[in-house]
Design a protein around this motif. Structure first.
Motif, mmCIF file in Angstrom:
data_model
loop_
_atom_site.group_PDB
_atom_site.id
_atom_site.type_symbol
_atom_site.label_atom_id
_atom_site.label_comp_id
_atom_site.label_asym_id
_atom_site.label_seq_id
_atom_site.Cartn_x
_atom_site.Cartn_y
_atom_site.Cartn_z
ATOM 1 N N LYS A 88 85.295 23.594 19.181
ATOM 2 C CA LYS A 88 84.257 24.146 18.842
ATOM 3 C C LYS A 88 84.367 25.117 17.632
ATOM 4 N N TYR A 89 85.169 25.322 17.228
ATOM 5 C CA TYR A 89 85.460 25.495 15.362
ATOM 6 C C TYR A 89 84.298 24.585 14.649
ATOM 7 N N ILE A 90 84.113 23.550 15.302
ATOM 8 C CA ILE A 90 83.305 22.759 14.241
ATOM 9 C C ILE A 90 81.712 22.496 14.560
ATOM 10 N N TYR A 91 81.460 23.400 16.125
ATOM 11 C CA TYR A 91 80.437 23.559 16.611
ATOM 12 C C TYR A 91 79.621 25.006 16.802
ATOM 13 N N PHE A 92 80.555 25.793 16.571
ATOM 14 C CA PHE A 92 80.010 27.067 16.241
ATOM 15 C C PHE A 92 79.977 27.338 14.558
ATOM 16 N N THR A 93 80.809 26.648 13.896
ATOM 17 C CA THR A 93 80.679 27.264 12.514
ATOM 18 C C THR A 93 79.213 26.634 11.980
ATOM 19 N N PHE A 94 79.061 24.944 12.723
ATOM 20 C CA PHE A 94 77.465 24.714 12.344
ATOM 21 C C PHE A 94 76.178 25.450 13.051
ATOM 22 N N ILE A 95 76.293 25.768 14.523
ATOM 23 C CA ILE A 95 75.209 26.670 14.958
ATOM 24 C C ILE A 95 75.385 28.080 13.642
ATOM 25 N N PHE A 96 76.287 29.139 13.219
ATOM 26 C CA PHE A 96 76.045 29.732 12.362
ATOM 27 C C PHE A 96 75.530 30.087 11.366
ATOM 28 N N ASN A 97 75.844 28.989 10.756
ATOM 29 C CA ASN A 97 74.869 28.302 9.342
ATOM 30 C C ASN A 97 73.628 27.802 9.544
ATOM 31 N N ILE A 98 73.252 27.690 10.459
ATOM 32 C CA ILE A 98 71.115 27.971 11.056
ATOM 33 C C ILE A 98 70.879 29.039 10.516
ATOM 34 N N PRO A 99 69.936 28.050 9.260
ATOM 35 C CA PRO A 99 69.222 29.666 8.687
ATOM 36 C C PRO A 99 68.338 30.390 9.642
ATOM 37 N N ASP A 100 68.473 31.537 9.472
ATOM 38 C CA ASP A 100 68.278 33.271 10.409
ATOM 39 C C ASP A 100 68.672 32.599 11.711
ATOM 40 N N ILE A 101 69.231 32.103 11.940
ATOM 41 C CA ILE A 101 70.108 31.978 13.144
ATOM 42 C C ILE A 101 69.801 33.508 13.752
ATOM 43 N N GLU A 102 70.131 34.811 13.574
ATOM 44 C CA GLU A 102 70.608 36.091 14.567
ATOM 45 C C GLU A 102 69.144 35.903 15.572
ATOM 46 N N ASN A 103 68.114 35.978 14.402
ATOM 47 C CA ASN A 103 66.951 36.056 15.561
ATOM 48 C C ASN A 103 66.130 34.782 15.551
ATOM 49 N N LYS A 104 66.464 33.968 15.953
ATOM 50 C CA LYS A 104 66.399 32.757 16.666
ATOM 51 C C LYS A 104 67.396 33.100 18.191
ATOM 52 N N LEU A 105 68.546 33.298 17.033
ATOM 53 C CA LEU A 105 69.092 33.867 19.010
ATOM 54 C C LEU A 105 68.384 34.905 20.190
ATOM 55 N N ARG A 106 67.940 35.902 19.402
ATOM 56 C CA ARG A 106 67.545 37.453 19.832
ATOM 57 C C ARG A 106 65.974 36.324 20.517
ATOM 58 N N GLN A 107 65.048 35.571 20.261
ATOM 59 C CA GLN A 107 64.024 34.572 20.035
ATOM 60 C C GLN A 107 64.211 34.899 21.604
ATOM 61 N N VAL A 108 65.722 33.508 22.161
ATOM 62 C CA VAL A 108 66.044 33.158 22.773
ATOM 63 C C VAL A 108 66.528 34.007 23.715
ATOM 64 N N VAL A 109 67.312 35.261 23.117
ATOM 65 C CA VAL A 109 67.839 35.993 25.079
ATOM 66 C C VAL A 109 66.232 36.769 25.775
ATOM 67 N N MET A 110 65.599 36.767 24.536
ATOM 68 C CA MET A 110 64.108 37.669 25.244
ATOM 69 C C MET A 110 63.449 37.071 25.691
ATOM 70 N N ALA A 111 63.468 35.817 25.419
ATOM 71 C CA ALA A 111 62.016 35.336 25.805
ATOM 72 C C ALA A 111 62.027 34.817 27.709
#
Length: 111
Positions: A88-111
């Protein structure tokens, strides 16, 4: 996310890489870790990344940084009790190193 070809590698702090390679040859750690991540990534992404993002960040209960650090820190703290927490640590670290991840998550949540 399911089309990611996970590549697990060891980072050597000290000693010989031969020890890690032998260890991996015997126990197939890289292969097993990759299989675990593939098996759990849908649940981790849905239940932790998206759901928690919506509960914490979208509702303004928490900042993105706090939410992100909380997921990473919690998984690191649970490593002693839960063997999958290292993944989980490896996975979350990977996810949160994706460029512009906050905006990408917002797009997924708002879709």
């Amino acid at each position: 996310m399911s089309d990611i070809d996970w590549n697990i590698s060891f980072i050597l702090n000290s000693g010989s890489i031969d020890i890690y390679n032998v260890w991996d040859d015997i126990f197939r750690i890289k292969t097993r870790y990759k299989e675990y991540i593939i098996d759990y990534e849908d649940t981790w992404f849905t239940d932790f990344v998206i759901k928690k993002f919506n509960e914490k960040v979208v509702t303004n209960v928490s900042t993105f940084e706090h939410y992100k650090n909380e997921l990473i820190d919690d998984s690191r703290d649970l490593m002693i009790k839960d063997p999958l927490s290292i993944l989980k640590y490896i996975y979350f670290t990977f996810i949160f190193n994706i460029p512009d991840i906050e905006n990408k998550l917002r797009q997924v949540v708002m879709a």
